[in-house]
Design an enzyme around this catalytic site. Sequence first.
Site, mmCIF file in Angstrom:
data_model
loop_
_atom_site.group_PDB
_atom_site.id
_atom_site.type_symbol
_atom_site.label_atom_id
_atom_site.label_comp_id
_atom_site.label_asym_id
_atom_site.label_seq_id
_atom_site.Cartn_x
_atom_site.Cartn_y
_atom_site.Cartn_z
ATOM 1 N N SER A 263 -7.455 3.869 1.307
ATOM 2 C CA SER A 263 -7.481 4.551 2.620
ATOM 3 C C SER A 263 -6.069 4.519 3.089
ATOM 4 O O SER A 263 -5.509 5.158 3.985
ATOM 5 C CB SER A 263 -8.208 3.909 3.684
ATOM 6 O OG SER A 263 -7.912 2.650 3.883
ATOM 7 N N CYS A 264 -5.147 3.725 2.373
ATOM 8 C CA CYS A 264 -3.764 3.152 2.913
ATOM 9 C C CYS A 264 -2.632 4.000 2.145
ATOM 10 O O CYS A 264 -2.082 4.743 2.531
ATOM 11 C CB CYS A 264 -3.558 1.926 2.838
ATOM 12 S SG CYS A 264 -4.685 0.891 4.106
ATOM 13 N N LEU A 265 -2.547 3.560 0.890
ATOM 14 C CA LEU A 265 -1.388 4.115 0.250
ATOM 15 C C LEU A 265 -1.184 5.675 0.306
ATOM 16 O O LEU A 265 -0.013 5.959 0.565
ATOM 17 C CB LEU A 265 -1.324 3.451 -1.246
ATOM 18 C CG LEU A 265 -1.144 1.920 -1.394
ATOM 19 C CD1 LEU A 265 -1.011 1.490 -2.970
ATOM 20 C CD2 LEU A 265 -0.110 1.222 -0.585
#
Length: 422
Positions: A263-265
């Site tokens: 969900s982040c990078l």
Amino acid sequence: MQISVIGIGYVGMVTGACLADLGHSIFFVGRDQKKLNKIKTGKSPIFEPQLDNLLERNKNRIKTTADLSDAVKKTELTFICVGTPSQSDGSVDLQQVKEVTRTIGNSLGSDNKYHIIIVKSTVLPGTTEKLVIPILEKESKKKSFLDFGIASNPEFLKEGSAVYDFFHTDRIVIGVNDQKTREILVQLYQPLSAPIYSTTIRTSEMIKYTSNAFLATKISFANEIGNLCKKMGIDSYDVFEGVGLDTRINTHFFRSGIGFGGSCLPKDIKALIAHGRALGIDPQILNAVIATNDEQPMKMIDLIKQHMDINGRNIGILGLAFKPDTDDIRESRAIPIIKALLKEKANVIAFDPVAMKNFQSLFPGIRYANKAQDVLNASAAVLIVTEWKEFENLDFRGKTVIDGRRNLKAQMTASIYEGVCW
Ligand code: NAD
């Protein structure tokens, strides 16, 4: 301290449960009553190792509510841990942040104590100062840093080891403008005995994006070198081990494979690119990081097609989560891989220890196995997509295996074995 945690996803659950374990009283604020009820029974709505233990042993310090205003009034600190997803152009969708900020502001208006709002969601530099503070001041008719405190406190946890990471973090970053907020946050995090880096709110927000941009770059760089190594018949893992001995480089996160998901990078890099473009800078390195990452999973399709015609064949997928020890499938590499296999008219049979339920809502039409061995039994070839530990005990004899994650057992036992970058 009495603390509200808004958002009962991966960051909110871990933050709240770990703070409860440090002795604080936590109000989990969520929108889904079923999930809130689950937390009350000591069970987490998301899968993360050790989380259920923490919720169970701190049950007496944990409350849940769907009423954000009430939680703010009953507590001294409020952590904003809601989602900041990507929009179609890569920019950040701040809807969830805006919505909770309005409610918090409204609630602050009738709250006489000094309340501190902490932005833990990942937001671009300037968001707290230009968006969150103005909404809070407007709704509460109070002045920031005077009547209430505000801080940026980005999260660096790794899903799959998030609880461990909370208690053994390399550093805590806090962006603050006033001494009172700084002192309270330092007191909150003191028991962790990690270095606390205190800076301005904007710098703190930028530290989070820079960390993720660097980690993503390290992975795409490793994949580019890995692709070259594969063509030259060199094992990229040996190369990175030798290179990583240089302390300026180090071995962490220096691995080739099928790229990063989660969900982040991907979302944070795209947000930084979109923000850069809005500022008149097109970040060339970050553009290449995303392009390499998008191409990398397709290496598995190229490799399997070198060994068989996949049209109409049963192709097994081991691993659907974006990484092991999580049920999170956001931007999992399994998604483009399965899409490509279906496009080539392969029959997909998949297994993941915890992420199948989440994946089923995305791909209801593929077959799901009850255990990893069933995938091996039913498939003409197997693709290893997530490096779950239990896949290291499988016997791949007689199988064609395309390995995206370096499974040594598969490398030793499969009849035909191809690693993506080795
Ligand atoms: P998530 O989607 O798992 O959880 C967000 C939660 O916020 C959801 O449960 C959603 O229902 C809830 N929410 C939204 N609006 C709400 C409202 N009005 N009231 C109550 N709850 C509301 O997201 P996440 O993975 O926990 O990430 C949260 C933030 O932290 C994001 O900004 C993300 O970029 C950042 N972050 C995530 C990670 C990670 O590994 N997941 C790591 C570091 C930072």
